[in-house]
Design an enzyme around this catalytic site. Structure first.
Site, PDB file in Angstrom:
ATOM      1  N   ARG A   1      48.518 -10.605  60.570  1.00  0.00           N
ATOM      2  CA  ARG A   1      49.201  -9.445  61.150  1.00  0.00           C
ATOM      3  C   ARG A   1      48.529  -9.126  62.123  1.00  0.00           C
ATOM      4  O   ARG A   1      47.123  -8.755  62.233  1.00  0.00           O
ATOM      5  CB  ARG A   1      49.597  -8.279  60.360  1.00  0.00           C
ATOM      6  CG  ARG A   1      50.705  -8.601  59.202  1.00  0.00           C
ATOM      7  CD  ARG A   1      51.122  -7.413  58.549  1.00  0.00           C
ATOM      8  NE  ARG A   1      52.118  -7.617  57.372  1.00  0.00           N
ATOM      9  CZ  ARG A   1      52.416  -6.863  56.617  1.00  0.00           C
ATOM     10  NH1 ARG A   1      52.097  -5.493  56.562  1.00  0.00           N
ATOM     11  NH2 ARG A   1      53.026  -7.310  55.425  1.00  0.00           N
TER      12      ARG A   1
ATOM     13  N   ARG B   1      42.641  -2.367  57.251  1.00  0.00           N
ATOM     14  CA  ARG B   1      43.415  -2.562  58.134  1.00  0.00           C
ATOM     15  C   ARG B   1      43.029  -4.032  58.669  1.00  0.00           C
ATOM     16  O   ARG B   1      42.216  -3.669  59.653  1.00  0.00           O
ATOM     17  CB  ARG B   1      44.055  -1.739  59.173  1.00  0.00           C
ATOM     18  CG  ARG B   1      45.351  -2.081  59.870  1.00  0.00           C
ATOM     19  CD  ARG B   1      45.510  -0.722  60.836  1.00  0.00           C
ATOM     20  NE  ARG B   1      45.808   0.347  60.114  1.00  0.00           N
ATOM     21  CZ  ARG B   1      47.225   0.687  59.627  1.00  0.00           C
ATOM     22  NH1 ARG B   1      48.077  -0.188  59.654  1.00  0.00           N
ATOM     23  NH2 ARG B   1      47.221   1.787  59.094  1.00  0.00           N
TER      24      ARG B   1
ATOM     25  N   GLU C   1      48.119   3.474  51.228  1.00  0.00           N
ATOM     26  CA  GLU C   1      49.103   2.738  50.936  1.00  0.00           C
ATOM     27  C   GLU C   1      48.558   1.411  50.545  1.00  0.00           C
ATOM     28  O   GLU C   1      47.845   0.675  51.266  1.00  0.00           O
ATOM     29  CB  GLU C   1      50.038   2.686  52.136  1.00  0.00           C
ATOM     30  CG  GLU C   1      51.126   1.881  51.839  1.00  0.00           C
ATOM     31  CD  GLU C   1      52.016   1.065  52.957  1.00  0.00           C
ATOM     32  OE1 GLU C   1      52.312  -0.001  53.059  1.00  0.00           O
ATOM     33  OE2 GLU C   1      51.923   1.987  53.873  1.00  0.00           O
TER      34      GLU C   1
ATOM     35  N   SER D   1      54.859  -1.389  49.005  1.00  0.00           N
ATOM     36  CA  SER D   1      55.998  -0.839  49.755  1.00  0.00           C
ATOM     37  C   SER D   1      56.993  -1.610  48.936  1.00  0.00           C
ATOM     38  O   SER D   1      57.262  -2.593  49.106  1.00  0.00           O
ATOM     39  CB  SER D   1      55.899  -1.128  51.131  1.00  0.00           C
ATOM     40  OG  SER D   1      55.008  -0.153  52.005  1.00  0.00           O
TER      41      SER D   1
ATOM     42  N   ARG E   1      42.874  -4.949  50.454  1.00  0.00           N
ATOM     43  CA  ARG E   1      42.939  -3.464  50.236  1.00  0.00           C
ATOM     44  C   ARG E   1      43.002  -3.042  49.056  1.00  0.00           C
ATOM     45  O   ARG E   1      42.087  -2.048  48.812  1.00  0.00           O
ATOM     46  CB  ARG E   1      44.427  -3.037  51.177  1.00  0.00           C
ATOM     47  CG  ARG E   1      44.345  -1.560  51.271  1.00  0.00           C
ATOM     48  CD  ARG E   1      45.614  -1.189  51.976  1.00  0.00           C
ATOM     49  NE  ARG E   1      45.767  -1.507  53.262  1.00  0.00           N
ATOM     50  CZ  ARG E   1      46.501  -1.157  54.112  1.00  0.00           C
ATOM     51  NH1 ARG E   1      47.689  -0.405  53.603  1.00  0.00           N
ATOM     52  NH2 ARG E   1      46.726  -1.393  55.511  1.00  0.00           N
TER      53      ARG E   1
END
Length: 424
Positions: A258, A273, A347, A350, A389
């Site tokens: 990403r 990130r 987070e 999801s 993460r």
């Protein structure tokens, strides 16, 4: 995408969905284009019918009457050709606007502008209190010689990293544990293509809205995936399944890429990130039934919670508000895991349900056992685990005073029996 008939019949509902999701969408503009498109199609179809009728009549005609018919047929063909250009323009505008139409959020999705307005539903686990000054994962990574960010930055720029030594073993252990957990629950494992065509990105609704986040190989017209959801959900594109085949339970293992466009200056420290990461993703394809989708949504959420509980990581589940909900989702839960270095939950998962929004784009249907009616499937997905993460809470929560880190018992078999990572 939505059924165009639904948009025509419920424009206020679609416009309100855009408002709730904080999306700049003009439903009336879409409807106006839709009217123009249908008018042009009707004119072209009428001209085509007239041309076909005239061509059948010509062999039966003689003399001037025949010549007049031939001349009329040429005029009709010319008029039809003149409409082709405007129709292409209108259809292009129609398709572009159609892809902007948001899915309708569930009634229980709360109002809100951003993730700050998400609603906490429950927590699990105790947040530890250290009797020493805890290190964050970057400090631990350097002390344990398992993370090297400065050298990665020299080679690849910001938001990159090297994992090394036991850091590699830890990441692979987490991924393998998560994958085996899903296989034991009846999910079919996949290793997927990392490069996919635009069709898969558009079909899963990562294009056009998320185009700026994708790394694109322009010369090859391929895109690096940001999640294995894209190829796994697209696996049955243009297929018609049998009802008794459903549900399909899939788990995709892949590297993910990403660009993190629009996040300049946000979460720049460490592994939170980054541009490249590894993930196990769960995807469910089920019958077109809201009750079934709701059960499967709880199912995939529970699978992820089981992973975190097995790892002993405290977390909370939040219901995502409208402003933090993507265009294609009907409803989404996030799982946020406690990260001492941030002094907050971050987070890590999801869980999304889409009903038939993705299936319409991908043309994935099934035939009902009773009656044989064709319906679009429902799709859902959720993270099983994402690394690096998840390494943040694993390192920070299980650290000791001397900087060593205790390895969760469930991961030890995947690390050759290693019980701790000690300073080198």
């Amino acid at each position: 995408m939505l059924d165009v008939r639904f948009i025509r019949e419920h424009p206020e509902m679609v416009q309100d969905a855009a408002r709730k999701k904080r999306m700049d969408v003009d439903v009336q503009q879409f409807l106006d284009i839709d009217v123009k498109r249908r008018e042009l199609l009707s004119k072209i179809e009428n001209l085509k019918a007239l041309r076909n009728k005239t061509s059948k009549d010509i062999p039966t005609l003689q003399g001037d009457e025949k010549q007049e018919a031939i001349a009329r047929m040429k005029e009709v063909a010319a008029e039809s050709k003149e409409l082709e250009g405007p129709l292409r323009e209108v259809e292009a505008a129609f398709e572009a606007l159609m892809l902007q139409m948001p899915n309708i959020p569930s009634d229980d999705v709360p109002e809100g502008e951003s993730d700050a307005d998400n609603i906490e539903l429950r927590t699990w686990g105790d947040i530890p209190e250290f009797d020493f000054e805890p290190r964050d994962h970057v400090e631990l990574g350097e002390l344990l010689d398992i993370i090297d960010i400065p050298r990665a930055s020299k080679l690849a720029g910001a938001r990159t990293y090297f994992l090394k030594n036991a850091g590699v073993l830890l990441e692979q252990a987490v991924l393998q544990f998560a994958l085996y957990h899903m296989v034991n629950k009846g999910f079919t494992p996949f290793v997927v293509p990392h490069l996919v065509r635009d069709q898969a990105m558009t079909g899963t609704a990562y294009f056009p809205a998320g185009r700026e986040q994708a790394y694109r190989m322009s010369e090859d017209e391929l895109n690096l995936i940001g999640t294995s959801e894209v190829p796994v959900t697209s696996y049955h594109t243009d297929e018609t399944l049998r009802e008794d085949e459903l549900p399909k339970y899939y788990a995709g293992l892949s590297s993910c890429y990403r660009r993190e466009a629009g996040t300049y200056g946000k979460d720049t420290r460490g592994l939170y990130r980054v541009h490249q990461f590894q993930k196990v993703e769960q995807v469910i394809i089920c019958r077109n039934d809201p009750e079934v989708s709701t059960r499967e949504h709880d199912h995939i959420l529970n699978n992820a919670e089981e992973i975190l509980q097995a790892l002993g990581l405290p977390y909370r589940v939040v219901l995502v508000c409208g402003g933090d909900l993507g265009g294609p989702q009907i409803k989404k839960y996030d799982i946020e895991t406690w990260m001492p270095g941030r002094g907050a939950y971050g987070e890590t998962h999801s869980a999304s349900k889409f009903h038939d929004f993705q299936a319409r784009r991908l043309n994935i249907r099934y035939r009902e056992k009773e009656g044989g009616t064709l319906k679009f499937v429902h799709t859902l997905n959720n993270t099983v685990i994402a690394s690096p993460r998840v390494l943040i809470p694993l390192l920070e929560l299980r650290q000791r005073r001397d900087g060593s880190v205790a390895i969760p018992e469930v991961l030890q078999p995947f690390m050759g029996g290693m019980q701790e990572i000690a300073p080198r």
